[in-house]
Design a protein around this motif. Sequence first.
Motif, short mmCIF file in Angstrom:
data_model
loop_
_atom_site.label_atom_id
_atom_site.label_comp_id
_atom_site.label_asym_id
_atom_site.label_seq_id
_atom_site.Cartn_x
_atom_site.Cartn_y
_atom_site.Cartn_z
N PHE A 57 66.72 83.09 -3.12
CA PHE A 57 65.75 82.66 -2.07
C PHE A 57 64.61 82.61 -2.24
CE2 PHE A 57 69.55 84.43 0.30
CZ PHE A 57 69.89 83.44 1.49
N GLN A 58 63.82 81.40 -2.10
CA GLN A 58 62.52 81.09 -2.24
C GLN A 58 61.65 80.67 -0.93
OE1 GLN A 58 61.12 81.93 -5.34
NE2 GLN A 58 63.02 82.33 -6.17
N SER A 59 60.51 81.17 -0.92
CA SER A 59 59.79 80.77 0.39
C SER A 59 58.36 80.41 0.06
CB SER A 59 60.02 81.91 1.47
OG SER A 59 59.05 83.16 0.90
N ALA A 60 57.93 79.54 1.26
CA ALA A 60 56.34 79.33 0.95
C ALA A 60 56.17 79.24 2.56
CB ALA A 60 56.19 77.91 0.24
N ARG A 61 54.80 79.85 2.71
CA ARG A 61 54.34 79.75 4.06
C ARG A 61 52.60 79.43 3.81
NH1 ARG A 61 56.17 85.72 6.69
NH2 ARG A 61 58.43 85.42 5.97
N ARG A 62 52.47 78.34 4.65
CA ARG A 62 51.20 77.90 4.53
C ARG A 62 50.26 77.76 6.06
NH1 ARG A 62 52.26 79.43 0.35
NH2 ARG A 62 51.96 78.33 -1.73
N PHE A 63 49.10 77.76 6.11
CA PHE A 63 48.24 77.57 7.30
C PHE A 63 48.04 75.94 7.23
CE2 PHE A 63 46.82 81.91 7.25
CZ PHE A 63 47.38 82.18 8.50
N GLY A 64 47.80 75.34 8.32
CA GLY A 64 47.52 73.86 8.33
C GLY A 64 48.81 72.94 8.35
N TYR A 65 48.37 71.64 8.12
CA TYR A 65 49.25 70.41 8.47
C TYR A 65 50.14 70.47 7.12
CZ TYR A 65 46.47 68.48 11.95
OH TYR A 65 45.52 68.45 13.14
N VAL A 66 51.51 70.13 7.58
CA VAL A 66 52.56 69.76 6.48
C VAL A 66 52.00 69.01 5.30
CG1 VAL A 66 54.95 68.76 6.08
CG2 VAL A 66 54.38 70.20 8.17
N ARG A 67 51.40 67.93 5.72
CA ARG A 67 51.02 66.87 4.56
C ARG A 67 49.92 67.36 3.76
NH1 ARG A 67 47.27 64.33 9.40
NH2 ARG A 67 45.36 65.30 8.88
N ASP A 68 49.03 68.78 4.32
CA ASP A 68 48.08 69.10 3.48
C ASP A 68 48.86 70.10 2.37
OD1 ASP A 68 46.06 67.55 4.42
OD2 ASP A 68 45.65 69.05 6.04
N ASN A 69 49.85 70.73 2.59
CA ASN A 69 50.39 71.66 1.81
C ASN A 69 51.95 71.36 1.10
OD1 ASN A 69 48.68 74.17 2.48
ND2 ASN A 69 49.30 73.62 4.61
N PHE A 70 52.81 70.77 1.96
CA PHE A 70 54.21 70.66 1.53
C PHE A 70 54.28 69.21 0.73
CE2 PHE A 70 54.19 74.14 4.44
CZ PHE A 70 54.98 75.14 3.82
#
Length: 485
Positions: A57-70
């Motif tokens: 399992f791998q995870s990523a959590r970020r603040f802000g918009y999807v387009r700016d992170n993922f």
Amino acid sequence: MPPAHPFDDDKLKEECGVFGVIGLADAANFVALGLHALQHRGQEAGGIVSYDPVTGFQSARRFGYVRDNFTKASLMETLPGSLAIGHVRYSTAGSKGQTAIRDVQPFFGEFAMGGAAIAHNGNITNAEALRRELIQHGSIFQSSSDSECIIHLMARSFQKTIPERMKDALRRVEGAFSVVAMTRTKLIGVRDPLGVRPLVLGRIGDGWVLSSETCALDIIGAEFVREIEPGEMVLISPEKGVESFHPFEHRSSRFCIFEHVYFSRPDSILGGRSVYETRRQIGIELAREAPVEADLVCPVPDSGTPAAIGFSHESGIPYGMGIIRNQYMGRTFIEPTEQIRNMGVRLKLNVNRALIAGKRIILVDDSVVRGTTSRKIREMILDAGAAEVHFRIASPPTAWPCFYGVDTPQRDKLLASHMSEDEMRDYLGVDSLKFISLDGLYRAVGEVEGRNDRCPQYCDACFSGEYPVAPSDMIQKGFQTKAAQ
């Protein structure tokens, strides 16, 4: 962390969207695209969990918009595998306005039979009672989110498989939940027995998709298969495909009617109906119920647009874009100066003066919550030289808070909770103000006989004050339901 649009505080906000994929290489990339299509359901933060047999399992959590992170290759390469789920968030339960990264879903738990991740759309109305009980029995919470209760309830279950533990946990939960979850081998989808929040199933090649809305299936080229039924759990695996179970006692569906009015994207399908066409029909019903002599019908963009088109068509009054929305505001003013903040709504909306001047204007909006934005828009329209301003609202008066996954002000902050329609008209300073009736709204969504008081077809508690599930946590804090008054 403040919301993405600090001046857009006079709208009800859906707190999240969920998306999951199984059976496709680089599943996390598909999840990122799906979350981008669901961004309207939550702009504070997003997260993705993936599983690959080699890396686990791998995870990523970020603040802000999807387009700016993922969309960054360096991040997406850390999320390998053919199974992934994701979540976009706007906080309801939890710490509003000061979201910690630990509150960002999906949540993950490691059990004796393996790991599981869960993403939840909705709100648990007995979360505080469950949380107190779980803490007393030794649970250690990592977030302020009500959704974490589900993971802890699963950990305390004696069932031998993760799906069975999830059934156990969700039977303890009250309120609204559409859940997308994953184990090492399965994608799981569940809706609460009332089906308050949406969840749909799609197919793409040899893979399967779960999503809050059909518009997110479109962005990845998936075929819409069907809606997950109220009270249904689906287990999806490459070997067995889709397996369906109904682990809860059957209850009549009470889907959130405000999904039709505002929350869902207009290019989505709900209950076999186009959201756009439903909103256009709301405008038609509104024109029939509340006609007025005027020169121009203008939407308050963007959510009022389909209803304004319907109102114009039915009334015969021309339609025009009298207000233009600044589509590129984004996070430019995430921490605005006081001078900029005082500009308020003008940062996101501007009046088309050449079209407005000298005319009697009908403004069509989706709702009135606090009324602050409506007053500013009226002022802008009059400043542009309008002769008259008439408001037509594509929902009934919002007089009660929602406890099922919508960020709603306290009841005394809702204009309709303490003002009549005429008093609201005077407060907003407009020539006339009319809301669609609850019966008219039901007709617009396809219930030709209107609302049946003996068995409402939708959850309309924000309008009627009739809660299909008692908000037990809030009642303990002193909230009085309509029935108790």
